[in-house]
Every structure is written in C-alpha cells, then in structure tokens.
Design an enzyme around this catalytic site. Structure first.
Site, PDB file in Angstrom:
ATOM      1  N   GLY A  24       0.814  -1.212   0.000  1.00  0.00           N
ATOM      2  CA  GLY A  24       0.000   0.000   0.000  1.00  0.00           C
ATOM      3  C   GLY A  24       0.850   1.265   0.000  1.00  0.00           C
ATOM      4  O   GLY A  24       2.071   1.237   0.215  1.00  0.00           O
ATOM      5  N   HIS A  25       0.183   2.380  -0.213  1.00  0.00           N
ATOM      6  CA  HIS A  25       0.844   3.687  -0.321  1.00  0.00           C
ATOM      7  C   HIS A  25       1.533   4.080   0.981  1.00  0.00           C
ATOM      8  O   HIS A  25       0.982   3.950   2.061  1.00  0.00           O
ATOM      9  CB  HIS A  25      -0.148   4.770  -0.724  1.00  0.00           C
ATOM     10  CG  HIS A  25      -1.419   4.791   0.064  1.00  0.00           C
ATOM     11  ND1 HIS A  25      -1.712   5.758   0.980  1.00  0.00           N
ATOM     12  CD2 HIS A  25      -2.487   3.954   0.053  1.00  0.00           C
ATOM     13  CE1 HIS A  25      -2.912   5.534   1.495  1.00  0.00           C
ATOM     14  NE2 HIS A  25      -3.404   4.444   0.952  1.00  0.00           N
TER      15      HIS A  25
END
Lengths: 342, 342, 342
Positions: free
Chosen positions: B241-242
């Site tokens: 994920g970011h």
C-alpha cells in the site's frame, strides 16, 4: 430459433409447447423477458416459474414443475440435468468473439518460431525464438510468448497474458488476460550476504483442456516441472507455486493459492481464498472450503475447513461454538466462584 | 561438464568420485536420472540417497551420508550449505533467456528519455518522456514505463509489467510480468457528495537488488514515498500500500498485503496471504506466519500468527484447543448440571 | 504560489500568516520541509505541529492548535475538513501525467470503432470492432479493448489494462493498469466427462465515476450483467465475480473478493482481503472488517467481522477470549478433577 428446432438441437426427451414459438435468447429466470429461454432446477423454483416472463423453460423430470409451466402457458423442455442443458442452449445462442485466423502485420514473430495452420495472432503479440504453436491456436493482442514455449492445437490466449520460457501448454486450453504462465518460482537461499537466487530451470506443463482465469500466476520450479492435469480449471488470481502437481478435473476458485511442491489429486475442489502450505498432499476427491488454510494432508474424499484446516464436521462444531466463547468464559468464572476455586 | 571441473567451480572442500564423470544437468533427488547432480541436506535424505539415480550429490559434512553415497558409487561434493551449493550448481548449468541487447524497432521511446549502454528494449515496449534507463538494463516486450521513471543499471523488466510515473528503481532489480510499480495509492476522502480523490503525488523507490514477482502492485502515496529496502524480495500477487517503508533483506510470500503506511524493519519474513493493517510496525527480524492478520506492532525477532495475530506460542496453544471447543462446551454443560447451576 | 492566493483558492473561512509567503509544495507533517503546506486533523497532532518544518498548515476549527501554529510562526488555513482541504491543495500543486490527446500511429483501431473528440490513444493500444469511445477519453499504451465495448466520456485507461467484449464503462471512470474488465465468469457444469463450460453471454457495467485499482478482475456473467454503481471505488487486486450487483458509493480495499451473484447495497465498505460467498446480500451502509469471510446477509448499517463473519460486537468478545482458550481449558480440567467428574 423455433422452439421445435431448439428441442431437437438439445435432444430433449420430453417437451411441451408450440413448435413455432420463436426463442430469441437466453436469460435468468428472474430477469427473463418474453421470447427468452430460461431454466429451473428444482422445487425451489416454483415461485419463480409463476412469476417469470420467459417464454420457455428447461425443467427437470418433475411433474409438478412441468404442470406449473404448462398452466402458465410456458413452453418447456425436459432434462435430467437442467443446468447442463441450459449451458448447451447458451452455446446455440452465443459464442464469444474470437480473433480472426490471420497474423496481424504488427505481430513480431521470431523466424525460428513454428506456427500451425489457421492460427490467429493478434496485433502487437510477440512470439519469441523456437516457440511452437499448434493448429487453430487463437491469440489476442499484446500477448508475449517467451522462447521455447509450446502451445497446443486450438488453445486460446487472451489479450495481455504472458507465457514464459519453455512452458508446455496442451490442446484446447484457455489462458485468460493478465495471467502469467511459467514465471520464476520464489526460490532463494538465505545467506549472511542476503538472498541467493536459485535459478528456476524447470518448466510448467498444462495438460489438455486446462482453463486459467484472469491474472493468475503459475510458477516454474528450480528443477523438474509444475503440472496441471487435463480438464483442471482455475478462476481468477489463483497462484500455483513452483513444483506443484495437480491432477485432472480439479477446480480452484478465485484467489486460492498453492505454495511450493503441493500435490493435488484428481477431481479436487479448492474454494476461494484458500491457502495450501508447502508440500501438502490433497488426495483424490477432497474438498477445501473457502478461506481455509491447509497444513496437513487430506484423506481421499475428505472435506476440510478453517485455519488451521480440520475435518469439516469438527470445523462446523467448533465454529458454531466460537460465538459462544464469551458465554462459556462467564460460565467458567461463575463455576469457579461457586466452588471457591478462584 | 567433468565432475572434477564442477568440484573446482563450486570450490568444494571435500569430494569423492571419478573426476572424468560427465555431469549433464541438475535434478531433484527423487526424479534424478543418470548423469545428473542433486543434493541432500540432512539425515532425512538417507532413503532417497539409496534410491536415487543421480550420478553425483552435494552432501553436508555428514560422514554417514557420505559413506552411504560412496557405497552406492555416487560421486559427492561436500558443502557446509548444500542447498546454496545446489543453487550455485544451477547457475553453472542454466541461465534464463534474456532479451538481446538491442532496441527493437517497434519500441516507442520518447526522444527525451535517456538510455545507458547495452540496453535491451523489447518489441512494443513504450518508454515515456524523461525516463532514465541505466546501463545493461534488459526489458522484455510490451512493458510500459511512464514519464520520469528511473531504472538502475542491469535491472530486468519482464514482459507486460508497468512502471508508473516517477518510480525510482535501483540497480540489479527484477520486476516480473504483470507487476505494476508506482500506481496510485487508494486515497479518497469521504464527503457527502461521494469520494473525493486524493491525488497521489508521491513515488515509489525500490532500492538495489529488489526482486518483485508476477502480478504484484506497489502503490505510490499522496505525499512522500513508498520504499522497499535493498535485497528485499516479493513473491507473486503481493500488494504494498501507499506510503509503506520496508527495510532490507525482507521476504514476502504470495498474496501477502500491506495496507497503507506500514513500517517493516530489516530481515522481516512475511508468509503467504498475510494482511498487515494501516500503520502497523513490524520490527527487525520479526516473522508473520501464513494467513495471519496483523493489527499490532511486533517486537524485534517476534513471530506472530493467527487473526488477530498474537505471539506464535499463544497461537499454537489456542489453535490446538480450537478443535476441542465442542468437547469443552459439553463439559461445561455437564458441570453446570452437576452443580445445579442451570 | 503565494499563501494569500492559496487561501483564496481553497476558500478558507479563516487564516493566519504572511500573504506573500511562497508555498512550493505539499508534504506530510512529519517529513515536511520549509516552503511546504501540510495538515493536522485533531489534538493528536500537537506534538507534530511543534516539530514540523512545514511553513503552513491546514488546521481544524480548534483554537488550541491554531494558537500553537501561530506561536511557532507557522501560517495556517482553517477548514472544517482538513483532510479534504489537503486533498484540494494537492490538486493545486500536482496533476498526474496524462497521455496527450492524439492517436499514436502504432495504435491499431478497427475501422468500425467510433472515437469521440479529443481522445488520447497510446502506443500499441488495440481497439477492436464496434467499440465506442466517448469524448476526452485518455488511454495509455498497450491497452486492449475487445469488440463492442463502450467507454464513456473522460474515462481514463491505464497501461496494460484489458476491457473485454461488450463491457459498458461510464463517464469519468478510471481503470488502472493490469485490471481486466469483462472477462469470463467462472461458470462450469460438472459432468461425468468433466467440466462443461458455460459460455458467459452477459456483460459488465461500470456506472459513472467508478475507479478500479491495479490488477483487479471484474467478470461478466452467463446471462444478464455484473454492475458496479456510480462512485464506487476498488483498490488493487479486487475480484468481482460474475453477476454481482454493487450499489453506489461503495469502497473495496485490496484483495477483497466477491463470489458470484453477490448483491451489495449503497455506501458499503469492504475492507482488505475480505471474501463474500455466493449470493450473499450486503445491505446499505454495512461494513465488513478486514479478512472477514461473509456467508450470511448483513443488516443495513451493520458491521460484521471474522470467519465466519458475525456481528462485530460478538466478534470482539470472542476474539478477545480466543487468547484465553488454553487458560479456560486448564480451568475446566481443574474443575472436573475437583468435582471428581473425570
């Protein structure tokens, strides 16, 4: 198509209705419109038969359902396997788009590659050195086939899938978009200097009539092969680790994964989001329920569930009681107090 | 290759066998044929040593195993780390296919892109504006590199992977087919009118020698970076994920996922199908067992398991008792009846 | 950009600071450098406000935080929704790269396809027969669009995604790289001769403003449609089975999956790695916690968790007690001994 022609084509044992009735398409019983054919499988469908707009139904050998349809003026076709007959009726009315049997001028094909007769190669598809493509193979655009891969007769490769080096794909297979067949297995040896990559000199074998969904990954092993038996089918985003051996007639649902060296027998069913640990053996005819994590071999025909997966009968009891854990905990405290055991 | 030459190349401390023996390839001990080299790691392999058709084995410093091989007439090479030596032997006999160091005429390369020396660019690969490609980079066909991305020396990009804007990839990395590096993080602000998209202005950094399997996704964040430390390896279908930060020497197995802002230390092992919640910290040397869901930070060196993940020792006890829940429930009822507590 | 201009652009109700202050970019409060704008959402951020290098902050209507910033000499902008205003500020400073509104000469477009005005078609993209592309659509390279698909105005297709036959995509949608829209549902009928493939004659509908992450798969059904309502957003590697119907304003996090025929209401939140079984109904406003497996319909607004998923309040109690199972087991044995019940 006239109803009478459809009855003939589907080789129905029994039917009822006006042979001149025009059937224009196929629909689900709930959302059918006039002129369509649908199906019902069992008594559970009686309310739907009364409400449907379908003009014709495939029905089981069930007098009550057949009378219900007749009373509604709905034509019907009898089948011992209504859902199968429905699938056969779909074949009559619909065929998916296929690429035309020609080599698109933008395809890049190595001169050492061998292509069979009547092959379709889509735009921008790349076929590397020493690839062998069988007769009637159909390849959509933007596919990449690495060196020395083999693709059997009539196999269908959807857009943007990748067949990596030395993969051997049988006849009448389907590889859907975004799937990667024959990528490197996840093999590294831990050392003090970091991970030492173990080259994956093996290859993947897909036997005849294997169907692979979208965005799957089937890895090749360090040595030997990863093999999927004939008539085995995978849904989307299924991962097959390096060196797995899968028998024939198996099915794996979406996001299921096999770690390395898993051995799967014949006609095994693996539900969605299942994980199977390294080197586990799933025997013939066993079933793994959705989201289970399997660390131990199954017995032939066994159904296992849960994480860690246990026999389904045990799982059912334990998971039913899981909700009662707070109540059990309170009861235990009460008993301890009662007995002065605190 | 002559056995004597192989002994020399693998720098073996000890060996036994005819130096003129011809070794033609590498195999697993179970399925080896004459003329191949295999390996055995421990006493567990003695039955396999007796049954193997391999002509030579890599063996640990284990007199019993070595005598067993000698008695069978199987040449052997001693190694403190037989599996590592086996991986080194694989390098001798096999190298994966690589694209030739040339720019395919169908590749589309923006004139502002800078390419180093000896770069391979496959057919139909697209390299956008201001991309910088190092020396010796090898790119298979149908890869797309978005503007301003950087690819370090000798990095290998497999067919159909995508490197999105401004990604920074180090030297000697591997990105396998279908993986997407630098896609937008999943950032939206809920409003009464719906989801307001938060643009992802950050970027992804892969340090040197990072290897990414097939069909992975590594997202860039709204601001700042998503970083994978050097020598970290990912299996297939791993999601990062970011804004995650991962240290060096980590490994993540298939279908594992990190939500946003997860901080992973060095040499952390994350098994298959694991999920780690937003902003959790996994300290150096910790291990997450397969299929665990982690909501709390780990301690250095800790192993956690289960969902919600707890220390592995607790997990083992609880999961063992899970199967006994029905029995416990019955016992509780019996005690309540006995005590007249119902 | 001058701080005063930014205040005006963000339509701030209140602000403090030198209007001539130059704001050059956006950053997270922890890693901000001078000249950047960041945000703080609540009192939890006070330590970070004291430590930040940011030159300006978006702050809630919170006098204490505002005084803290003023005392540090940090300019600030007041917002009722700081995170939303931060997203709007990102729009000021950053826009992702977009392909230029031109048809690349290497694109292969069937003469029967209809393209709107100002369309961007990237290199090597393939658009098949009877496809309809709206105005302002932007398509990156190596995309493949199958026959009869429709793409609404201003929709963005990232590199290497695939839109399969007859998919209907609305306006202002985003399909990210590697996602496959409209692939065949996993429909086979078991027979004694093996799996009989049920052709998937249905299609996928994505309503307006749907955003799909990377490497997702959205399958079309045998009959009818698979539909995602407007303003619904999917993270990476999400799987939507054939015949699912999803309402508007929903969100699904990474690796979540819906089996076939699932019905999802409006504004439903499905966290990461969730699985939902065939034909389950998730009512409006319900939430499924991460890694849950849902077999039963939810109630409107309900949160469910665990596997099998139960109401979140029950899950919390049961999962807290899970860790105490060994202790409970010992207590039970002790009571049985005490009572002479063994």
């Amino acid at each position: 198509m006239r109803f009478a022609a459809l009855v003939e084509q589907l080789q129905a044992s029994q039917s009822w209705g006006d042979g001149d009735l025009e059937i224009q398409g196929i629909a689900a019983i709930d959302s059918a419109s006039p002129g369509t054919l649908s199906y019902a499988d069992s008594d559970r469908f009686s309310a739907q038969i009364q409400a449907t707009q379908a003009s014709a139904l495939i029905l089981p050998k069930n007098a009550a359902l057949q009378q219900l349809a007749t009373a509604q003026g709905i034509a019907w076709i009898e089948s011992a396997y209504p859902r199968l007959t429905f699938a056969q009726a779909l074949d009559v009315f619909y065929q998916p788009h296929q690429p035309a049997a020609q080599i698109h001028p933008t395809a890049v094909i190595d001169p050492t590659a061998k292509l069979g007769a009547n092959v379709a190669v889509g735009a921008h598809t790349v076929i590397a050195a020493n690839v062998v493509i069988g007769d009637g193979v159909a390849i959509w655009p933007n596919v990449v086939i690495y060196p020395e891969a083999q693709i059997g007769d009539r196999t269908l490769l959807h857009a943007n899938c990748v067949i990596q080096e030395r993969s051997q794909i049988g006849t009448d297979c389907v590889i859907n978009s975004g799937s990667i067949v024959g990528g490197e297995g996840f093999g590294y040896v831990p050392t003090e200097q970091g991970w030492y990559k173990m080259q994956q000199s093996g290859y993947v074998v897909l036997e005849d009539r294997v169907e692979i969904g979208c965005n799957c990954t089937i890895d090749r092993p360090a040595v030997g092969e990863t093999r999927l038996g004939h008539d085995t089918i995978l849904d989307n985003m299924v991962h097959i680790g390096h060196g797995c051996t899968i028998g024939f007639g198996c099915a794996m649902a979406s996001q299921a994964a096999l770690a390395g060296g898993v051995v799967v027998g014949n006609r095994v069913i693996i539900a969605g989001q299942v994980g199977v640990a390294n080197n586990v053996k799933l025997r013939d005819g066993s079933t793994v329920s959705s989201r289970s994590g399997v660390h131990h071999d199954t017995k032939p025909g066994q159904t296992v569930s849960g994480y860690p997966a246990v026999d389904h009968s045990i799982y059912l009891k334990s998971s039913a009681i899981y909700k009662r854990l707070p109540e059990m905990y309170q009861t235990l405290r009460r008993i301890k107090r009662h007995l002065g055991l605190d």
